[in-house]
Design a protein around this motif. Structure first.
Motif, PDB file in Angstrom:
ATOM      1  N   GLU A 129     -14.606  -1.267   9.539  1.00  0.00           N
ATOM      2  CA  GLU A 129     -13.785  -1.661   8.400  1.00  0.00           C
ATOM      3  C   GLU A 129     -14.243  -2.996   7.813  1.00  0.00           C
ATOM      4  OE1 GLU A 129      -9.009  -1.750   7.352  1.00  0.00           O
ATOM      5  OE2 GLU A 129      -9.676  -2.094   9.400  1.00  0.00           O
ATOM      6  N   ALA A 130     -14.670  -3.898   8.694  1.00  0.00           N
ATOM      7  CA  ALA A 130     -15.056  -5.246   8.247  1.00  0.00           C
ATOM      8  C   ALA A 130     -16.406  -5.276   7.535  1.00  0.00           C
ATOM      9  CB  ALA A 130     -15.080  -6.191   9.442  1.00  0.00           C
ATOM     10  N   LEU A 188     -17.360  -3.295  20.203  1.00  0.00           N
ATOM     11  CA  LEU A 188     -18.325  -3.869  19.260  1.00  0.00           C
ATOM     12  C   LEU A 188     -17.748  -3.904  17.843  1.00  0.00           C
ATOM     13  CD1 LEU A 188     -21.635  -2.170  20.493  1.00  0.00           C
ATOM     14  CD2 LEU A 188     -20.938  -4.539  20.840  1.00  0.00           C
ATOM     15  N   PHE A 189     -17.005  -2.860  17.476  1.00  0.00           N
ATOM     16  CA  PHE A 189     -16.366  -2.831  16.155  1.00  0.00           C
ATOM     17  C   PHE A 189     -15.297  -3.913  16.058  1.00  0.00           C
ATOM     18  CE2 PHE A 189     -17.003   1.277  13.581  1.00  0.00           C
ATOM     19  CZ  PHE A 189     -18.351   1.322  13.907  1.00  0.00           C
ATOM     20  N   VAL A 190     -14.457  -4.001  17.098  1.00  0.00           N
ATOM     21  CA  VAL A 190     -13.359  -4.979  17.096  1.00  0.00           C
ATOM     22  C   VAL A 190     -13.903  -6.405  17.050  1.00  0.00           C
ATOM     23  CG1 VAL A 190     -11.442  -5.911  18.452  1.00  0.00           C
ATOM     24  CG2 VAL A 190     -11.752  -3.429  18.263  1.00  0.00           C
ATOM     25  N   GLN A 191     -14.995  -6.639  17.779  1.00  0.00           N
ATOM     26  CA  GLN A 191     -15.605  -7.975  17.837  1.00  0.00           C
ATOM     27  C   GLN A 191     -16.512  -8.253  16.639  1.00  0.00           C
ATOM     28  OE1 GLN A 191     -17.659  -7.790  21.580  1.00  0.00           O
ATOM     29  NE2 GLN A 191     -15.767  -7.659  22.784  1.00  0.00           N
ATOM     30  N   ALA A 196     -21.915  -0.592  12.025  1.00  0.00           N
ATOM     31  CA  ALA A 196     -21.765   0.865  12.009  1.00  0.00           C
ATOM     32  C   ALA A 196     -22.264   1.426  13.343  1.00  0.00           C
ATOM     33  CB  ALA A 196     -22.525   1.472  10.837  1.00  0.00           C
ATOM     34  N   ALA A 197     -22.043   2.720  13.529  1.00  0.00           N
ATOM     35  CA  ALA A 197     -22.508   3.367  14.762  1.00  0.00           C
ATOM     36  C   ALA A 197     -22.898   4.810  14.482  1.00  0.00           C
ATOM     37  CB  ALA A 197     -21.426   3.311  15.837  1.00  0.00           C
ATOM     38  N   ALA A 198     -24.070   5.202  14.985  1.00  0.00           N
ATOM     39  CA  ALA A 198     -24.479   6.604  15.004  1.00  0.00           C
ATOM     40  C   ALA A 198     -24.180   7.091  16.410  1.00  0.00           C
ATOM     41  CB  ALA A 198     -25.973   6.729  14.685  1.00  0.00           C
ATOM     42  N   GLN A 210      -9.148   4.184  16.664  1.00  0.00           N
ATOM     43  CA  GLN A 210      -8.797   3.035  17.501  1.00  0.00           C
ATOM     44  C   GLN A 210      -9.448   1.739  17.030  1.00  0.00           C
ATOM     45  OE1 GLN A 210      -9.360   3.714  21.718  1.00  0.00           O
ATOM     46  NE2 GLN A 210      -8.466   5.762  21.634  1.00  0.00           N
ATOM     47  N   ALA A 211     -10.442   1.840  16.157  1.00  0.00           N
ATOM     48  CA  ALA A 211     -11.137   0.628  15.728  1.00  0.00           C
ATOM     49  C   ALA A 211     -11.220   0.518  14.206  1.00  0.00           C
ATOM     50  CB  ALA A 211     -12.546   0.595  16.326  1.00  0.00           C
ATOM     51  N   GLY A 212     -10.442   1.313  13.508  1.00  0.00           N
ATOM     52  CA  GLY A 212     -10.418   1.236  12.054  1.00  0.00           C
ATOM     53  C   GLY A 212     -11.712   1.653  11.383  1.00  0.00           C
ATOM     54  N   GLY A 213     -12.496   2.494  12.062  1.00  0.00           N
ATOM     55  CA  GLY A 213     -13.772   2.923  11.505  1.00  0.00           C
ATOM     56  C   GLY A 213     -13.612   3.892  10.343  1.00  0.00           C
ATOM     57  N   LYS A 214     -14.607   3.887   9.467  1.00  0.00           N
ATOM     58  CA  LYS A 214     -14.617   4.793   8.319  1.00  0.00           C
ATOM     59  C   LYS A 214     -15.780   5.765   8.470  1.00  0.00           C
ATOM     60  CE  LYS A 214     -15.612   4.918   3.367  1.00  0.00           C
ATOM     61  NZ  LYS A 214     -16.071   4.127   2.197  1.00  0.00           N
TER      62      LYS A 214
END
Length: 337
Positions: A129-130, A188-191, A196-198, A210-214
């Motif tokens: 998200e960030a 890693l997302f929260v911090q 991004a992540a594949a 859980q981590a606000g990912g898109k």
């Protein structure tokens, strides 16, 4: 005359002893050989994309197809590199793994073969998200988590980047690849350590919820879409040369694939229980259900996709050659249809 008779008897006794020793040695050699031939070491990962192996184990398909004279041993690993290293040291004979690590090892040593498909899809590209990433082009200058360098998701990401003229920093581009276990990507997302992540499922779903990912690319859009080969059955050359064992394995594998296709809900419950017994951690039903909707369980293999994976791996300098002729051997699978 007595001397001659004594010599004759001694000779007969000596020959008898030698014969007995020879027979004893032959029995021991046969016992040793039989022991090797009757133990099958199956490898897999403790995650959803290895559902075919898990179901075949839990439903007893391997035991039924191999028969009572074959002992089955299992070994779980966390990534494809470890799987292939275990196969190289004969700790694994056959099992499920990503095509990336398999072809990487094959190019260096052609003693490993792809003998069936297992899962297509099952991987997504998620942005944090960030990061303010809205489309694929926005990955320019960003850091993307992948499970392992050279992994199937690594290769899939490189394929996706090609579509928008981007490259990883290791190849003179602007996208940094960051190797991390999928379970660690939430932190890693929260911090805000990656943008991004594949990743494979169910971690894509977990990142979203859980981590606000898109979701940047869903499973049917990422890399080769529904033809993206995530998991295959790999076997050592030595295992393939043992009469009937590969056919027995693939009969069980095919039965598991067909069971999963016909009984998705029960299959998901089997995986949840198996992974809890194995790791002590229980996946949530909704996570597994959502993840399952993003993959296809199949025995099919798209050889063109596998070749393109090899081409990308060579371009990434993971392998010295993209010549994978002989890697794919579907003869046993085709023989049991």
């Amino acid at each position: 005359m007595k001397k001659l008779l004594f010599t004759l008897i001694a000779s007969i006794l000596f020959i008898g002893i030698l014969s007995g020793c020879a027979q004893s040695n032959q029995k021991e050699e046969k016992a040793e050989q039989g022991s090797d031939e009757k133990t099958v070491k199956i490898g897999y990962f403790p995650n959803l994309t290895h559902i075919a192996t898990i179901v075949a184990l839990e439903k007893g398909y391997f035991e039924e197809e191999f028969g009572k004279d074959v002992k089955i041993e299992t070994k779980t690993v966390s990534n494809g590199g470890l799987f292939m290293e275990a196969m190289a040291t004969k700790a694994i004979d056959v099992g499920t793994v990503g095509p990336g690590p398999l072809l990487n090892f094959y190019v260096k040593n052609p003693n490993y073969h792809l003998i069936s498909g297992a899962v297509n899809g099952g991987a997504v590209l998620v942005a944090s998200e960030a990061s303010n990433i809205k489309d694929l082009k926005d990955l320019d200058g960003k850091k993307v988590a992948i499970p392992v360098i050279g992994s199937t998701q690594d290769v899939m990401l490189r394929k996706a980047l090609q579509e928008v003229d981007l490259k990883p920093t290791t190849n003179g581009g602007s996208v940094e690849l960051f190797a991390s276990a999928p379970a660690d990507t939430v932190s890693l997302f929260v911090q805000k350590s990656v943008d991004a992540a594949a990743t494979q499922e169910p971690w894509g779903y977990v990142l979203e919820n859980q981590a606000g990912g898109k979701l940047l690319l869903d499973w049917d859009e990422f890399a080769w879409g529904k033809d993206s080969t995530n998991t295959v059955v790999a076997a050592s050359k030595e295992f393939l040369e043992k009469d009937g064992l590969a056919a027995s394995y693939l009969k069980a594998h095919k039965r598991a694939v067909e069971f999963i296709q016909s009984n998705p809900e029960e299959s998901q419950e089997i995986v949840i229980k198996h992974l809890k017994d194995l790791t002590g951690k229980e996946l949530k039903k909704e996570e597994v259900e959502a993840a399952f909707s993003r993959l296809q369980v199949t025995t099919d293999v798209n050889e063109k996709v596998i070749q393109e994976m090899a081409d990308i791996s060579k371009e990434a300098n993971y392998i010295p050659s993209n010549d994978i002729k002989g890697l794919i051997d579907l003869s046993v699978l085709e023989g049991i249809k």
